[in-house]
Each structure stands twice: as C-alpha cells, then as structure tokens.
Design an enzyme around this catalytic site. Structure first.
Site, PDB file in Angstrom:
ATOM      1  N   GLU A   1      20.053  41.126  41.500  1.00 53.16           N
ATOM      2  CA  GLU A   1      20.062  40.451  40.401  1.00 53.16           C
ATOM      3  C   GLU A   1      21.059  39.439  40.356  1.00 53.16           C
ATOM      4  O   GLU A   1      21.001  38.302  39.959  1.00 53.16           O
ATOM      5  CB  GLU A   1      20.097  41.580  39.162  1.00 53.16           C
TER       6      GLU A   1
ATOM      7  N   ASP B   1      22.442  37.796  42.956  1.00 50.69           N
ATOM      8  CA  ASP B   1      22.205  36.951  44.175  1.00 50.69           C
ATOM      9  C   ASP B   1      21.055  35.856  43.349  1.00 50.69           C
ATOM     10  O   ASP B   1      21.103  34.704  43.532  1.00 50.69           O
ATOM     11  CB  ASP B   1      21.456  37.566  45.056  1.00 50.69           C
TER      12      ASP B   1
ATOM     13  N   GLU C   1      24.766  41.331  64.510  1.00 49.81           N
ATOM     14  CA  GLU C   1      25.552  42.431  63.998  1.00 49.81           C
ATOM     15  C   GLU C   1      24.694  43.007  62.810  1.00 49.81           C
ATOM     16  O   GLU C   1      24.017  42.395  62.090  1.00 49.81           O
ATOM     17  CB  GLU C   1      26.857  42.116  63.530  1.00 49.81           C
TER      18      GLU C   1
ATOM     19  N   LYS D   1      24.997  43.982  58.803  1.00 44.51           N
ATOM     20  CA  LYS D   1      25.728  43.572  57.571  1.00 44.51           C
ATOM     21  C   LYS D   1      26.175  44.803  56.872  1.00 44.51           C
ATOM     22  O   LYS D   1      25.447  45.476  56.017  1.00 44.51           O
ATOM     23  CB  LYS D   1      25.166  42.588  56.899  1.00 44.51           C
TER      24      LYS D   1
ATOM     25  N   ARG E   1      39.690  40.294  50.319  1.00 39.67           N
ATOM     26  CA  ARG E   1      39.230  39.054  50.208  1.00 39.67           C
ATOM     27  C   ARG E   1      39.771  38.491  49.205  1.00 39.67           C
ATOM     28  O   ARG E   1      40.315  37.256  49.096  1.00 39.67           O
ATOM     29  CB  ARG E   1      37.688  39.034  50.465  1.00 39.67           C
TER      30      ARG E   1
ATOM     31  N   GLU F   1      35.318  45.086  57.798  1.00 41.36           N
ATOM     32  CA  GLU F   1      34.959  45.617  56.695  1.00 41.36           C
ATOM     33  C   GLU F   1      35.033  46.965  56.500  1.00 41.36           C
ATOM     34  O   GLU F   1      35.190  47.980  57.540  1.00 41.36           O
ATOM     35  CB  GLU F   1      33.207  45.739  56.743  1.00 41.36           C
TER      36      GLU F   1
ATOM     37  N   CYS G   1       7.447  74.730  26.646  1.00 42.95           N
ATOM     38  CA  CYS G   1       6.719  74.008  27.535  1.00 42.95           C
ATOM     39  C   CYS G   1       5.603  72.873  27.273  1.00 42.95           C
ATOM     40  O   CYS G   1       4.830  73.172  26.572  1.00 42.95           O
ATOM     41  CB  CYS G   1       6.074  75.050  28.187  1.00 42.95           C
TER      42      CYS G   1
ATOM     43  N   CYS H   1       0.548  79.550  32.119  1.00 39.93           N
ATOM     44  CA  CYS H   1       0.816  77.905  32.223  1.00 39.93           C
ATOM     45  C   CYS H   1      -0.037  77.302  33.420  1.00 39.93           C
ATOM     46  O   CYS H   1       0.086  77.499  34.387  1.00 39.93           O
ATOM     47  CB  CYS H   1       2.483  77.809  32.493  1.00 39.93           C
TER      48      CYS H   1
HETATM   49  S1  IVH Z   1      31.317  37.566  59.065  1.00 40.77           S
HETATM   50  C1  IVH Z   1      32.682  33.367  57.977  1.00 40.77           C
HETATM   51  N1  IVH Z   1      29.988  39.769  59.737  1.00 40.77           N
HETATM   52  O1  IVH Z   1      29.434  39.831  54.179  1.00 40.77           O
HETATM   53  C2  IVH Z   1      32.120  34.524  58.094  1.00 40.77           C
HETATM   54  N2  IVH Z   1      30.386  39.570  57.590  1.00 40.77           N
HETATM   55  O2  IVH Z   1      29.086  37.109  52.676  1.00 40.77           O
HETATM   56  C3  IVH Z   1      32.655  35.933  57.606  1.00 40.77           C
HETATM   57  N3  IVH Z   1      29.962  41.212  56.235  1.00 40.77           N
HETATM   58  O3  IVH Z   1      32.105  40.252  52.345  1.00 40.77           O
HETATM   59  C4  IVH Z   1      31.858  37.010  57.546  1.00 40.77           C
HETATM   60  N4  IVH Z   1      29.023  42.718  57.557  1.00 40.77           N
HETATM   61  O4  IVH Z   1      32.779  41.268  54.324  1.00 40.77           O
HETATM   62  C5  IVH Z   1      30.650  39.197  58.859  1.00 40.77           C
HETATM   63  N5  IVH Z   1      29.035  41.712  60.644  1.00 40.77           N
HETATM   64  C6  IVH Z   1      29.411  41.021  59.599  1.00 40.77           C
HETATM   65  C7  IVH Z   1      29.499  41.508  58.104  1.00 40.77           C
HETATM   66  C8  IVH Z   1      30.074  40.777  57.052  1.00 40.77           C
HETATM   67  C9  IVH Z   1      29.258  42.661  56.250  1.00 40.77           C
HETATM   68  C10 IVH Z   1      30.468  40.848  54.689  1.00 40.77           C
HETATM   69  C11 IVH Z   1      31.705  40.338  54.590  1.00 40.77           C
HETATM   70  C12 IVH Z   1      31.705  39.391  53.272  1.00 40.77           C
HETATM   71  C13 IVH Z   1      30.242  39.180  53.172  1.00 40.77           C
HETATM   72  C14 IVH Z   1      29.854  37.903  53.372  1.00 40.77           C
END
Ligand code: IVH
Length: 685
Positions: free
Chosen positions: A43, A45, A126, A128, A149, A185, A420, A444
């Site tokens: 939401e 986003d 990778e 996320k 961050r 992370e 019930c 029942c």
């Molecule tokens: S790279 C310049 N790699 O996603 C790019 N971020 O919107 C730096 N995140 O809060 C991020 N997994 O902590 C990168 N494999 C991954 C990630 C990752 C999760 C998170 C990151 C940040 C958000 C980026």
C-alpha cells in the site's frame, strides 16, 4: 508520459500531491521511527509510486522536501546519529516480469550509449531480505561502528546492539584494509519471531506484526541486553567505504571476498545471463521462498561488473545498475464485512472474518481465520474494521493487524455467542482452554457433518466421493444422522440429491460398499474420538487386537497402551460410555463394516518390542539389515540410524564401528543377532 508547463498543473493534482506527501511522511515516521507501520508495504509502495508519477508528469511539483527524494525516516532522536561515509541508497522496484526485461534492456542501452556495448549482461542475483539495512564499519579489521540507514545520509548508532548478533564477526579474518564498510541486512527468523511474540504476549507487551518490525524494534533498543535475547541474523550484500584495498572486479567476487573475511553471505545467490537468467532466478526464489527460515519480499539484480556499475551510475535515490524485483504482495488491506462462527467436528467454535474480496499473493481472499475468542480479543478485530490480511505460501489467510485509525464509529467488540449458531445448544469454554465448544455433540448438525466427513476421510473409512456438498445435503435433508445411516442409502434417494445424477450416485454407493471392509485402526480413527488421531488409533488396535477388548477396557487398561496418557484415556472412555456412540458402533457392525480381528494377547505379542528403539550396526549373518529392520518394526519397535541415550538396544554385527563405540560410551545395551532373534520370537521378553 508528457511534460506540462507550470501554469497547467491542475489544482486537483496539486492537492493530491500535497496529500500524498503528507501521507507518505506520516507512514515513514510510523515505519522507520516507531517501528509500527499502519499499512502494508504494498500500500505504501502504491502511494509512493503515485507521487513519483505525478512529479514526473508535472516537474513543477517537485520540491526539495518531497519524500520521493529521501529513502527513509528521520533518525530517532534517542540513539546517537551517525553520518554515513557513503550514502545508503535505495533500490528501484519492479513487480512484473516485464519490469525485469525492461531493466535488462535499459542496462544494455545505457552501456551502449556509454561506449561499452555488451551483448548479454551478467548479473549478480540475490534475495531481497525483508529486514533492516545496516552498515558495519571495520577499522583495522575490528568492528567499530554499526549504523542503521536512517534517511540514507544520517543513521543511528546501534553498535552495542549489533555486537550481540552472533553471526556478525567482531573482527574480520586476515583483513589488511584499514577501513571496510560492510552493507547488509539484519533479519529475524520466523521461528524466533514466534518465540518472541509468545514472550511478548505472556508479559502483556505488544506483539510484532512481522519479522522486519521485530528486527528493527530489537535493534533500536537503548539497552543492548534486550537485543541480545532476540536472536538476530545478518547477511552481507555489499560494500560502502573501502580504504587500502582494491575492490574485486565484480559484485559476485566482492561477496566471495566478504565471505572470506568471515562475513555471513547468503548462499542463495547466483550469477545470471540476460533477462532470461534473471527470470529463472526470480521463479526459483519464489518457489523456494516458503522453505526459507526468514522472510524475503523479492530478489535483487545487480550488474555484476563494477566497471559497468560505475558507467551506469545513479538517479536520485537509487542505482541504475540494480533492480529489486518484488514478489506479489502477501499482505493487503481490506474490510471485515462480518465475523462468523464455524463449528468443527469436536464442537470447537472458530471465528472467521468474512472479508471484502482482495487479491493477496496472487489469489483472491474472502475470509480469514481468527482462531479463537482470545485471538480476536488480542487483535481486537471488529466488524467494519480495515485490516491487514496476509497469506504466506499455502497457509490459511490471517488477519495480521487492524488499522485502528480507520475504525468506523460505533464498531463493537466481538463476543463469542453463548449458544451454538447452528443448533442453539449451550456453548462452554472450560477454564484454561482457549477454545469454546458447542455442547450439542452429534445433535448439532454442524458437528454431525464434520463427523461424517471425518469418518469418510481417505485415511479413515475412505469413502471416495463423499464430500462437503453431499454431506451437507444428506444431513440437511435428514437422510443421514449418523455414519451408520450411510450404509442404508439407496440409488433412488442419492440420485434425487442436487447435482448428483445416476452415475455419481452409483459410484458413491459402490464406494460406500467398498468401505465395509476395513482395518480396526482405521475404524477406531474414523469414530472421531477427541484426542485419538491416526497414531493413537494404530496403537489401540495393535494393543487390543479386537473391538470388544477395546470397548471393555477401563481407564487403567487404556493407560497400558504406549503413548496414551490420562487425558486421552478419559476421552476414549467418555466417548465409548456415551449410549449414542455405542449404538452407532453396533449399527455399523450390523451394516457389515468388518475387519480382521485377533486376540488381545496375539496383538500384544506382535507389539512385543513396542516403545523400544534399536540401532543396527555392522554386518548381520542371517538377516539383511532391511529384514531385521522390518521385523523389528512389525513387532512394534523403532529403528533409528544414530545412537543416543534414548536408544534401548544396539544390535552389533561383524565389523561394527563407531556406533558400537558410541553405545559403549553411553552405556547402551549391546546385543548380537541371536539375541535379537530371541526377542523377536518372544523367548526373551
Ligand atoms: S543492495 C544501492 N541487496 O532493500 C543498493 N539491498 O530498497 C543498496 N535489501 O533497505 C541495496 N536485500 O536493505 C541490496 N540483496 C540486497 C538486499 C537489499 C534487501 C534492502 C536494503 C534496503 C532496500 C533497498
């Protein structure tokens, strides 16, 4: 998309942008500063994307304080601020497969324009991770500073807290670089979140909605001892500042190097060629997602060559060389239309939220279980509420949280009905129990239906084709009151049911007829006695051998059966003492339901090794290992592959090795093959 001049920004658009900015800021604060989001990420986003889109269409709207120009919330005031040596940026998002394809096209276009065309781009792929971004600064190989961050430029110093994360090395291995800033992370495994929430609940504290909020809440503590108890994990995914060492030529090599330094790097990574490679990685990760112990919300693609990365550069808050390809959201906002109460086989009442239909994780969700009364009270879900629903993998959709600020005036707290909803019998909730039950028993109709469905189940008496739709009609029309009535059905009555027809009616009749021949354990299981699952039914059948012996057994006798405790024994007796249940059992036998019976002694004989655990080692003479294992199992014993204190006997053959040594070490009884055979024959009880 087209650009328009300042004078042309319609007032409505200007107002919408203003509203979006205020709304996004408010959610930023809730998310980053209070660790308590008000809406699902998807939401957020959507709001963010809408504002980005407006600002792109009407550049005059842009202003330096727009939330689209920053990457997070302002740092929290009570933790010391830290200025990042290299800013911590964000990633551009894509949701559709076409976004990944467009990303690859853009990368190739830009590289060609920069004078370095590449036919097929290699990407580092990778996961996320759905956690909290962290920067770890190692000076002369020693962890000196850990920072969140924050807004990307200034974060918070959480060094003492991060030092409690066991997988974060306090010193890097053989690191000669004076400064290495590792980016990655922090996350919490789902099982650790469950554990934490249990503790929170028991101590009357607020629970965390998801592992990410829990990780954030755990890290941003002024007291590091609290963090230490929370079992956090860390995965490195990149580098910030680096002094005194040359970076490898590719991102994947950088990750390998970090791993050599002792940093935890997730093994679920790969390099991929071109858009096809990206999509393959995405689909694989999606399939593996539910099996991972932690949450991910997508995958990340990064152009592997660091030289190419530099050529591509950044736009405002994100690199052009990377893309976060997100999975369809597993959470969504919707409204509770009603809270209904369902009645299960044992009379348990389950409140279920009827929801305004909403797409979650690729399917439309219209209801979600609320488990029991206490759960509804804990989440304080009310009819009319806007709620966050989640659907993870194949799990039943759940209400994660209520958006309190959207609660309509006058919404009433939920109360379990006192009668019930199906049969009107009294509802009781024994103290110490979470579950309320209808006391109507098989009077029942709801319990009757569930009992019939259980009886007909594949692992019970197994009547193929007797599903919910048919059972509903059979019970509602009064044709069937108990399982025994099923065996009195005839073609004409069945065929008269809605959407049944002659063919399916005779198929069903055949299936009912086939089900007459069964086994004692299936029959016991099919009765649906509370606390008697398949394993207990098998134990009862093995112990008593015939139905009469079971019907005659008092609680003391029942307690002799392995794995049966007082609660189960009482429940069995209670069931069998109920006149109605005895009648149904008699009627079932009269209807021709039968199974092979043995004397109780013979059955116990077969179970003479029951409860005993054996480990086989070395070469046996007369029996193969498989034969020995089969015979032990047939006598009710268990064969395990490793020796522990719980092992009762180690059967040692020729050239027995480490398992024999281990048995001696633990003082486990060691026997030879001859002795095993005697035990199987019963000459050595
Ligand atoms: S790279 C310049 N790699 O996603 C790019 N971020 O919107 C730096 N995140 O809060 C991020 N997994 O902590 C990168 N494999 C991954 C990630 C990752 C999760 C998170 C990151 C940040 C958000 C980026």
């Amino acid at each position: 998309m087209e650009r328009v001049s300042k004078a042309e920004v319609p007032e409505a658009v200007r107002q919408r942008a203003q509203w979006l900015r205020a709304e996004i800021e408010r959610h930023n604060t809730a998310y980053y500063v209070q660790d308590a989001p008000l809406i699902p990420d998807s939401e957020f986003d959507r709001l963010f994307a809408e504002l980005q889109d407006l600002e792109a269409r009407y550049p005059q709207l842009a202003s330096v304080d727009s939330p689209t120009l920053r990457v997070g919330g302002a740092p929290r005031s009570d933790l010391p601020p830290v200025r990042h040596a290299v800013p911590m940026l964000s990633l551009n998002n894509g949701l559709a497969e076409s976004d990944a394809i467009a990303f690859d096209e853009r990368v190739r276009d830009l590289l060609a324009k920069a004078g370095e065309p590449v036919e097929t781009v290699t990407y580092a792929c990778e996961l996320k991770f759905d956690g909290l971004a962290m920067s770890l600064r190692y000076v002369d190989g020693v962890l000196e500073l850990a920072a969140t961050r924050g807004d990307g430029t200034v974060g918070e110093d959480v060094t003492p807290n991060v030092r409690t994360i066991r997988s974060v090395p306090l010193r890097l291995k053989d690191c000669r670089a004076p400064v290495v800033e590792v980016r990655g992370e922090v996350l919490m495994y789902r099982r650790d979140l469950d554990r934490l929430n249990r503790v929170q609940r028991e101590s009357g504290e607020k629970e965390f909605a998801n592992p990410r909020n829990a990780a954030a809440g755990s890290l941003r503590q002024l007291d590091a001892r609290i963090t230490a108890r929370r079992r956090l994990h860390f995965f490195a995914y990149g580098i910030g500042q680096l002094q005194g060492a040359t970076e490898p030529a590719t991102h994947s090599a950088t990750l390998d190097w970090l791993q050599q330094l002792g940093m935890p790097v997730c093994e679920e990574r790969a390099t991929a060629s071109g858009a096809d490679g990206l999509l393959e990685f995405y689909r694989n990760a999606g399939a593996r997602r539910a099996d991972l112990p932690y949450d991910i919300d997508g995958v990340v693609y990064k152009v592997d060559s660091l030289r190419a990365q530099r050529l591509l550069g950044f736009v405002s808050r994100a690199p052009r060389f990377a893309l976060a390809h997100k999975f369809p959201p597993q959470e969504a906002l919707t409204q509770v239309l009603d809270i209904e109460v369902q009645v299960g086989r044992t009379g348990a009442l389950t409140p279920v939220a009827r929801l305004a239909p909403v797409a979650v994780g690729g399917v439309t969700v219209t209801n979600a279980t609320l488990h029991n009364e206490q759960e509804v009270a804990r989440r304080d879900v009310r009819v009319g509420d806007t709620v966050i629903v989640r659907r993870a993998g194949d799990v039943i959709p759940e209400v994660v949280a209520v958006v309190l600020e959207r609660r309509p005036a006058g919404a009433q707290p939920f109360r379990m009905p006192e009668r019930c909803p199906v049969c009107g019998s009294a509802v009781e909730r024994p103290e110490q129990e979470a579950v309320s039950r209808c006391t109507g028993g098989l009077f029942c109709p709801a319990q009757r239906k569930q009992a019939l469905l259980h009886f007909a189940g594949r692992r019970a008496i197994d009547i193929d084709g007797l599903g919910e739709r048919v059972v509903d009609q059979l019970v509602d029309s009064g044709l069937v009151r108990s399982a025994a009535d099923l065996y009195r059905l005839d073609q004409a009555r069945l065929a008269a049911l809605d959407r049944m027809g002659h063919k399916s009616a005779s198929n069903l009749l055949e299936a009912i007829d086939r089900s007459r021949g069964t086994t004692l354990d299936r029959f016991i299981f099919a009765l649906g006695i509370r606390h008697v699952g398949e394993a207990t039914a098998q134990a009862l059948a093995a112990h008593f051998g015939n139905l009469k012996a079971l019907l005659d057994a008092d609680e003391t006798r029942l307690l002799e059966v392995s794995d049966i405790g007082p609660v189960v024994a009482r429940s069995i007796r209670h069931f069998l003492d109920e006149a109605h249940n005895r009648e149904v059992i008699t009627a079932l036998r009269k209807a021709g339901v039968h199974w092979p019976e043995t004397s109780g002694a013979a059955a116990r004989d077969r179970g003479r090794l029951s409860g005993r655990t054996f480990v086989l080692t070395g070469t046996l003479e007369g029996l193969t290992r498989t034969e020995a294992a089969d015979r032990i199992a047939a006598a009710g014993g268990r064969v395990s592959s490793s020796v522990s204190k719980k092992t009762d006997f180690v059967v040692a053959g020729e050239e027995a090795g480490t398992k024999l040594a281990r048995a001696r070490e633990l003082g486990v009884h060691v026997i030879d093959e001859a002795e095993l055979l005697r035990m199987l024959d019963g000459s050595n009880p």
